[in-house]
Write an enzyme that holds these catalytic residues in place. Structure first.
Site, PDB file in Angstrom:
ATOM      1  N   CYS A  65      -6.253   1.956  -4.147  1.00  0.00           N
ATOM      2  CA  CYS A  65      -5.735   2.588  -2.946  1.00  0.00           C
ATOM      3  C   CYS A  65      -6.668   3.714  -2.540  1.00  0.00           C
ATOM      4  CB  CYS A  65      -4.334   3.118  -3.223  1.00  0.00           C
ATOM      5  SG  CYS A  65      -3.535   3.717  -1.733  1.00  0.00           S
ATOM      6  N   CYS A 124       0.809  -1.211   0.000  1.00  0.00           N
ATOM      7  CA  CYS A 124       0.000   0.000   0.000  1.00  0.00           C
ATOM      8  C   CYS A 124       0.845   1.263   0.000  1.00  0.00           C
ATOM      9  CB  CYS A 124      -0.964   0.069   1.146  1.00  0.00           C
ATOM     10  SG  CYS A 124      -2.035   1.458   0.816  1.00  0.00           S
TER      11      CYS A 124
END
Length: 456
Positions: free
Chosen positions: A385, A207
């Site tokens: 994301c 991430c």
């Protein structure tokens, strides 16, 4: 991880491995089912049709799918951790908006009932003999292997970083591990005045948006508590860009400018001097040049790398990641080995959203391979994301291998939206526990087609 922490999962993937637990035979009751676990001695059965390595997002998801395909008795999962964490929510835990307890559930509760849980750590993978060795000496053979081991955090590679138990004293936090995420909130809560410094390492990370999400939340918290005028927020990233996809990067640069946040590109954290509250960064464009930043709060994103079991096996590429075909997720040299999530060398961001999209492709690939047919579906690199920009707004970044936006909703997703925050904070965790981990959610692909009337 739709979802991004850092692997969710891991995700993937989403491996948070506390200390290994004492091994013992035990049967954990799940409703009326029994979940078998095994440990130090080889069980009555140590050969499986499908062996899954890792019990993070990718591992649990694929074990649920394989159970449906081949029956629980033909599937085993190797995973040492007693707890399974939904890591994408740690962004909000670090900002004081969610509790750490809400992010974890016992591994026994997410393991598909009837699938054998080998409560141990993978020590060695021997694909030439279709065998895996665990750290308690057990050898397990397989017909098909799915590697979902996530990645390794390397806090130890930052010189001078103190022991985790001293982080609160030295005003350091990190949203990337179960032991450190609450320390981020402590540092933020105790902030008085000075620099709040955020780092992004010179390695692949899970991430990639997470290091700046906590920065935006810090800005929002300091404004809410009247301390922002005494704070200088600094984001030092090793990358040459603020975000890898231009459409979202442009929107983020606007936010950074409007909120008076200082961004320094190509800066890599190499040392912490806790007694002086200083962080030392190297300039990646000018080797040997360093800059010292004093801090009142420091958020550390650790260097990350492949897990040793993969790195030291013949399954690894030159950099130590699992070497898989980017379209099918099948290993490039061992046709009965497959990979998913953060442990792979797929050229996309490592997020739980990526795991979801990969899981449906991998499911299909395995079905075809087992019938001696050619895989007929390709993974397009979809990942997502949700860039949290405040306590109630999110920019939902979704994109493919080429860094092109691949958006689910027929709106401009580069804008900050409350609805997307609600999705990140409330909808996605539900989707994770009740959809993805049960092997029922393969990403938003089909819904995207419907939303865009078949045009995407």
């Amino acid at each position: 991880r739709g979802y991004c922490s850092s692997s969710m999962a891991t995700v993937t993937v989403m491996h948070c491995q506390p200390a290994l637990w004492r091994q013992s035979y035990r049967t954990a009751r799940l409703g009326s089912c029994h979940l078998h676990t095994t440990s130090s001695h080889a069980s009555s059965k140590d050969h499986y049709k499908v062996l899954v390595l890792g019990g993070g997002s990718g591992g649990i998801t694929m074990s649920a799918r394989m159970k449906r395909k081949f029956g629980a008795e033909n599937v085993a999962v190797v995973e040492p951790s007693e707890m399974h964490y939904y890591q994408p929510i740690w962004t909000l835990v670090g900002a004081g908006a969610k509790s750490l307890a809400s992010s974890g559930r016992p591994t026994a509760s997410v393991m598909p009932p009837g699938v054998r849980w080998v409560k141990s750590k993978v020590q060695e993978i021997m694909p030439d003999t279709n065998t895996v060795k665990t750290d308690n000496g057990m050898k397990i053979s397989y017909e098909y292997l799915i590697v979902a081991l996530g990645l390794q955090l390397h806090y130890e590679k930052i010189k001078g970083l103190p022991d985790i138990e001293d982080w609160v004293k030295f005003k350091i936090g990190s949203n990337y591990s179960v032991q450190t995420v609450e320390k981020t909130w402590k540092a933020l809560e105790n902030f008085k005045e000075g620099n709040a410094v955020f780092s992004f390492p010179n390695t692949p990370v899970k991430c990639a948006g997470a290091p700046q999400k906590i920065m935006y939340l810090t800005d929002a918290y300091l404004r809410k508590t009247g301390k922002r005028s005494k704070a200088n927020i600094v984001y030092n990233t090793s990358l040459p860009v603020l975000f890898g996809v231009k459409k979202y990067a442009d929107a983020l640069w606007e936010i950074v400018k409007n909120r008076n946040i200082q961004v320094n590109l190509r800066q890599n954290l190499i040392e912490v001097r806790p007694d002086k509250q200083q962080a030392v960064f190297e300039n990646l464009d000018k080797p040997g040049e360093t800059k010292v930043f004093e801090y009142e709060m420091l958020h550390v994103t650790p260097p990350m790398g492949p897990v040793s079991a993969v790195k030291e096996s013949s399954l690894a590429d030159g950099a130590g990641w699992l070497d898989v075909n980017k379209d099918t997720l099948q290993h490039k040299r061992y046709p009965n080995v497959f990979g998913i999530g953060d442990c792979t060398n797929l050229p996309t961001s490592k997020t739980a959203a990526a795991v979801a999209a990969q899981s449906s492709i991998l499911d299909r690939t395995i079905s075809k391979i087992m019938k001696n047919e050619k895989p007929d579906r390709k993974y397009d690199g979809y990942t997502s994301c949700p860039l949290v920009t405040s306590y109630n707004t999110v920019i939902l970044a979704e994109f493919d291998y080429d860094g092109q936006p691949l958006e689910t909703f027929p709106i401009d997703q580069s804008k900050e939206r409350r609805t997307m925050f609600h999705m990140k904070a409330d909808v996605m965790p539900h989707l994770y526990w009740h959809g993805l981990l049960k092997g029922l959610w393969g990403g938003p692909g089909p819904y995207r087609k419907i939303m865009h009337l078949g045009m995407k």
